[in-house]
Design a protein around this motif. Sequence first.
Motif, short mmCIF file in Angstrom:
data_model
loop_
_atom_site.label_atom_id
_atom_site.label_comp_id
_atom_site.label_asym_id
_atom_site.label_seq_id
_atom_site.Cartn_x
_atom_site.Cartn_y
_atom_site.Cartn_z
N PHE A 104 -27.56 -53.07 46.31
CA PHE A 104 -27.47 -54.48 45.98
C PHE A 104 -28.15 -55.31 47.06
O PHE A 104 -27.79 -55.24 48.23
CB PHE A 104 -26.01 -54.89 45.82
CG PHE A 104 -25.84 -56.27 45.28
CD1 PHE A 104 -26.05 -56.54 43.94
CD2 PHE A 104 -25.49 -57.31 46.13
CE1 PHE A 104 -25.90 -57.82 43.44
CE2 PHE A 104 -25.34 -58.59 45.63
CZ PHE A 104 -25.54 -58.84 44.28
N VAL A 105 -29.16 -56.09 46.68
CA VAL A 105 -29.85 -56.96 47.63
C VAL A 105 -29.85 -58.39 47.08
O VAL A 105 -29.47 -58.62 45.95
CB VAL A 105 -31.30 -56.48 47.89
CG1 VAL A 105 -31.31 -55.15 48.59
CG2 VAL A 105 -32.09 -56.42 46.61
N SER A 106 -30.32 -59.33 47.87
CA SER A 106 -30.16 -60.74 47.54
C SER A 106 -30.82 -61.19 46.25
O SER A 106 -30.35 -62.12 45.63
CB SER A 106 -30.65 -61.60 48.70
OG SER A 106 -32.03 -61.35 48.91
N ASP A 107 -31.95 -60.62 45.82
CA ASP A 107 -32.58 -61.05 44.58
C ASP A 107 -32.12 -60.25 43.37
O ASP A 107 -32.77 -60.26 42.33
CB ASP A 107 -34.12 -60.99 44.71
CG ASP A 107 -34.68 -62.32 45.19
OD1 ASP A 107 -33.90 -63.26 45.39
OD2 ASP A 107 -35.91 -62.39 45.34
N PHE A 108 -31.02 -59.56 43.50
CA PHE A 108 -30.44 -58.82 42.39
C PHE A 108 -29.06 -59.40 42.12
O PHE A 108 -28.35 -59.77 43.04
CB PHE A 108 -30.27 -57.33 42.74
CG PHE A 108 -31.54 -56.55 42.76
CD1 PHE A 108 -31.86 -55.69 41.74
CD2 PHE A 108 -32.42 -56.65 43.83
CE1 PHE A 108 -33.02 -54.94 41.75
CE2 PHE A 108 -33.59 -55.92 43.86
CZ PHE A 108 -33.90 -55.06 42.82
N HIS A 109 -28.72 -59.48 40.85
CA HIS A 109 -27.40 -59.98 40.47
C HIS A 109 -26.75 -58.93 39.58
O HIS A 109 -27.41 -58.38 38.69
CB HIS A 109 -27.53 -61.30 39.69
CG HIS A 109 -28.29 -62.35 40.44
ND1 HIS A 109 -27.72 -63.11 41.42
CD2 HIS A 109 -29.59 -62.75 40.36
CE1 HIS A 109 -28.62 -63.93 41.91
NE2 HIS A 109 -29.77 -63.73 41.28
N LYS A 110 -25.48 -58.67 39.78
CA LYS A 110 -24.78 -57.74 38.90
C LYS A 110 -24.53 -58.42 37.57
O LYS A 110 -24.12 -59.58 37.52
CB LYS A 110 -23.44 -57.32 39.51
CG LYS A 110 -23.55 -56.28 40.57
CD LYS A 110 -22.18 -55.79 40.99
CE LYS A 110 -22.32 -54.74 42.06
NZ LYS A 110 -21.01 -54.24 42.49
N ILE A 111 -24.81 -57.68 36.50
CA ILE A 111 -24.58 -58.19 35.15
C ILE A 111 -24.00 -57.07 34.31
O ILE A 111 -24.02 -55.90 34.71
CB ILE A 111 -25.89 -58.69 34.49
CG1 ILE A 111 -26.93 -57.56 34.46
CG2 ILE A 111 -26.41 -59.92 35.18
CD1 ILE A 111 -28.08 -57.84 33.54
N GLN A 112 -23.51 -57.41 33.15
CA GLN A 112 -22.98 -56.42 32.23
C GLN A 112 -24.03 -56.10 31.17
O GLN A 112 -24.54 -57.00 30.51
CB GLN A 112 -21.70 -56.92 31.57
CG GLN A 112 -21.02 -55.89 30.70
CD GLN A 112 -20.62 -54.64 31.46
OE1 GLN A 112 -20.09 -54.70 32.56
NE2 GLN A 112 -20.90 -53.48 30.90
N GLY A 113 -24.35 -54.83 31.05
CA GLY A 113 -25.23 -54.38 29.98
C GLY A 113 -24.39 -53.87 28.83
O GLY A 113 -23.25 -53.44 29.03
N PHE A 114 -24.91 -53.95 27.63
CA PHE A 114 -24.17 -53.42 26.48
C PHE A 114 -25.09 -52.57 25.63
O PHE A 114 -26.32 -52.72 25.65
CB PHE A 114 -23.53 -54.55 25.66
CG PHE A 114 -24.49 -55.35 24.81
CD1 PHE A 114 -24.56 -55.15 23.44
CD2 PHE A 114 -25.32 -56.30 25.38
CE1 PHE A 114 -25.43 -55.89 22.66
CE2 PHE A 114 -26.20 -57.04 24.60
CZ PHE A 114 -26.26 -56.83 23.25
N ASP A 115 -24.50 -51.65 24.90
CA ASP A 115 -25.23 -50.73 24.05
C ASP A 115 -25.75 -51.51 22.84
O ASP A 115 -25.02 -51.73 21.88
CB ASP A 115 -24.32 -49.58 23.62
CG ASP A 115 -25.04 -48.50 22.85
OD1 ASP A 115 -26.10 -48.77 22.26
OD2 ASP A 115 -24.53 -47.36 22.83
#
Length: 193
Positions: A104-115
């Motif tokens: 995880f780095v500053s220009d990445f954001h955690k998001i939820q992926g879905f099928d």
Amino acid sequence: MVALFKPGYVYIDVGARNYSSSIGSWFRKRYPKQNKNFEIYAIEAGKAFHEEYATKKSLTVLPYAAWVRNETLFFEISREPRRKSEEKGIGMGRVQTVQSSSNFVSDFHKIQGFDFAAWLKNAVSMRDVVVVKMGVEGAEFHLIPRLVETDAICLIDELFLECHFNRWQKTYTQCLDLFSSLRKSGVLVHQWW
């Protein structure tokens, strides 16, 4: 007597970005809907666009990334100076799987992926007319095989596909091969720019 079911009409913008990028400027104004009322879905993981969609009527926003399974992903924001959206602090985004928290780095954001394939199979039926625009910054090389593998591709009547090459380590030939394989399978697919 056989019961006849009226088909539904559905437009799904996968990687919708802002409202005017395809829904407002193209689909609602120019797509030949023949006076049919389409149910509209905007699938967009970029949080910067969610506020704009909250003001729009007659559409459903899915604030997730279309993916091959339900899982947490990283949403990479590419801030290229030549893009107009940079002025607003909004870059192009693409998804990457979460392999470890150390990535995880500053220009990445955690998001939820879905099928997406599973969702599509639950959201529409074979009798529905389904139009999909897909602009997912390279994830099409994951999503399309998943749609084919699950037979969810059979639910899509018309596909407008933006195929990304070079920038995401794919070649233009690989994009042409993807379009060709879809057409050979009977999918009505158009290149989206």
